[in-house]
Design a protein around this motif. Structure first.
Motif, PDB file in Angstrom:
ATOM      1  N   PHE A 189       4.836 -12.210  13.463  1.00  0.00           N
ATOM      2  CA  PHE A 189       4.000 -13.178  12.769  1.00  0.00           C
ATOM      3  C   PHE A 189       2.560 -12.668  12.739  1.00  0.00           C
ATOM      4  N   ASP A 190       1.938 -12.788  11.595  1.00  0.00           N
ATOM      5  CA  ASP A 190       0.596 -12.251  11.378  1.00  0.00           C
ATOM      6  C   ASP A 190      -0.388 -13.411  11.222  1.00  0.00           C
ATOM      7  N   GLU A 191      -1.419 -13.446  12.040  1.00  0.00           N
ATOM      8  CA  GLU A 191      -2.364 -14.555  12.021  1.00  0.00           C
ATOM      9  C   GLU A 191      -3.078 -14.673  10.682  1.00  0.00           C
TER      10      GLU A 191
ATOM     11  N   ALA B 137      -2.892 -18.044   8.397  1.00  0.00           N
ATOM     12  CA  ALA B 137      -4.083 -18.727   7.895  1.00  0.00           C
ATOM     13  C   ALA B 137      -3.977 -18.975   6.397  1.00  0.00           C
ATOM     14  N   MET B 138      -3.432 -18.019   5.673  1.00  0.00           N
ATOM     15  CA  MET B 138      -3.238 -18.208   4.232  1.00  0.00           C
ATOM     16  C   MET B 138      -2.268 -19.347   3.959  1.00  0.00           C
TER      17      MET B 138
ATOM     18  N   ARG C 154      -2.239 -23.942   2.133  1.00  0.00           N
ATOM     19  CA  ARG C 154      -1.337 -24.744   1.300  1.00  0.00           C
ATOM     20  C   ARG C 154      -0.644 -25.829   2.115  1.00  0.00           C
ATOM     21  N   PHE C 155      -0.394 -25.563   3.394  1.00  0.00           N
ATOM     22  CA  PHE C 155       0.325 -26.508   4.250  1.00  0.00           C
ATOM     23  C   PHE C 155      -0.552 -26.873   5.448  1.00  0.00           C
ATOM     24  N   PRO C 156      -1.586 -27.708   5.230  1.00  0.00           N
ATOM     25  CA  PRO C 156      -2.484 -28.063   6.331  1.00  0.00           C
ATOM     26  C   PRO C 156      -1.812 -28.881   7.426  1.00  0.00           C
ATOM     27  N   ASN C 157      -0.735 -29.599   7.060  1.00  0.00           N
ATOM     28  CA  ASN C 157       0.017 -30.365   8.066  1.00  0.00           C
ATOM     29  C   ASN C 157       0.907 -29.392   8.837  1.00  0.00           C
ATOM     30  N   PRO C 158       0.707 -29.214  10.133  1.00  0.00           N
ATOM     31  CA  PRO C 158       1.503 -28.248  10.901  1.00  0.00           C
ATOM     32  C   PRO C 158       3.004 -28.448  10.766  1.00  0.00           C
ATOM     33  N   ALA C 159       3.444 -29.689  10.576  1.00  0.00           N
ATOM     34  CA  ALA C 159       4.879 -29.958  10.464  1.00  0.00           C
ATOM     35  C   ALA C 159       5.475 -29.328   9.202  1.00  0.00           C
ATOM     36  N   ASP C 160       4.648 -29.126   8.177  1.00  0.00           N
ATOM     37  CA  ASP C 160       5.142 -28.549   6.930  1.00  0.00           C
ATOM     38  C   ASP C 160       5.303 -27.037   7.016  1.00  0.00           C
TER      39      ASP C 160
ATOM     40  N   PRO D  32       1.678 -14.387   1.374  1.00  0.00           N
ATOM     41  CA  PRO D  32       1.185 -13.088   0.916  1.00  0.00           C
ATOM     42  C   PRO D  32       2.270 -12.034   0.758  1.00  0.00           C
ATOM     43  N   GLY D  33       1.958 -11.043  -0.058  1.00  0.00           N
ATOM     44  CA  GLY D  33       2.681  -9.781  -0.019  1.00  0.00           C
ATOM     45  C   GLY D  33       1.949  -8.865   0.944  1.00  0.00           C
ATOM     46  N   PHE D  34       2.298  -7.593   0.933  1.00  0.00           N
ATOM     47  CA  PHE D  34       1.586  -6.651   1.803  1.00  0.00           C
ATOM     48  C   PHE D  34       1.773  -5.231   1.289  1.00  0.00           C
ATOM     49  N   HIS D  35       0.903  -4.356   1.776  1.00  0.00           N
ATOM     50  CA  HIS D  35       1.108  -2.937   1.468  1.00  0.00           C
ATOM     51  C   HIS D  35       0.883  -2.111   2.723  1.00  0.00           C
TER      52      HIS D  35
END
Length: 245
Positions: free
Chosen positions: A98-100, A104-105, A109-115, A141-144
């Motif tokens: 998991f990437d912090e 954060a991104m 979109r999901f400010p409610n932690p339950a979502d 996100p995607g990544f490279h």
């Protein structure tokens, strides 16, 4: 058409069983190829592979060794069969977690932690050492990593990621093209076009047959990075067609 040694090249890996089964039609590869062509990057190969880690690893490792860039689309969603992130980590021999930054991104979109449930959290797992690709549509996100750019399979999201990626790329000399319609059957054009291709090696000359009702003909497409050579070849093709009509 001759390929200069400094040409910037790319390959595309389309990932998904739904593409292979025919249930979903791939449009992403066309969008990517057009965007890259506009900045002078040649697409050398497009592969479609299954949602299986070994298939993704094999394709990515083979193509990243042969091209300036590799672009993947698909397989970075929230479900169990989205295996692309793990496959890219395996291809590069790095860990994944998991990437912090990605979390954060997603919280935008999901400010409610339950979502931000287990499925959505899967989309925040990023290979170690990768940089993120912003996603203005759904935030995941995607990544490279290295020369590999990993993007979503949903076309609208992929296009949003692609807009972020293209400015980062080393561009080449764009290819110009000219086209014309010839009301001449392809079989009658084959040998004259072959002779012209030999005379104009820096220009790619393609012939694509059509059937317009009772009329058969050929659409001719000429492509080159050298605009002067392209103009010369176009003039030669037009002169050749006059001899056949």
């Amino acid at each position: 058409m001759d390929t200069p040694a400094n040409t910037v090249t790319a390959a595309i890996v389309v990932i998904g069983d739904e593409i292979l089964s025919g249930r979903t039609q791939d449009t992403n590869s066309g969008d990517i190829a057009r965007a890259l062509g506009a900045v002078g990057i040649d697409v050398t190969e497009i592969r479609v592979v299954s949602d299986e880690e070994p298939a993704i690893v094999e394709a990515v490792n083979a193509l990243r060794a042969q091209n300036s860039y590799v672009f993947t689309c698909g397989g970075i969603g929230p479900t169990h069969d989205d295996k692309t992130a793990d496959a890219i980590a395996a291809a590069f021999g790095v860990g994944i977690d998991f990437d912090e930054r990605a979390i954060a991104m997603m919280r935008e979109r999901f400010p409610n932690p339950a979502d931000l449930n287990e499925g959505r959290m899967r989309m925040t797992r990023i290979p170690f050492g990768a940089e993120l690709i912003a996603n203005s549509v759904s935030k995941a996100p995607g990544f490279h990593i290295g020369n590999v750019f990993v993007m979503a399979g949903v076309p609208s999201i992929m296009r949003a990621m692609l807009a972020e990626v293209v400015p980062l790329l080393r561009s080449g000399v764009p290819t110009s093209s000219e086209s014309l319609r010839a009301d001449i059957k392809e079989g009658d054009l084959a040998m004259p076009l072959a002779a012209l291709q030999k005379q104009h090696p820096s220009v790619s000359i393609g012939s694509y047959p059509f059937n317009d009702g009772d009329r058969y003909g050929s659409n001719l497409v000429l492509r080159s990075r050298d605009t002067h050579a392209l103009a010369d070849a176009m003039a030669a093709v037009e002169a050749m067609l006059k001899t056949l009509t």
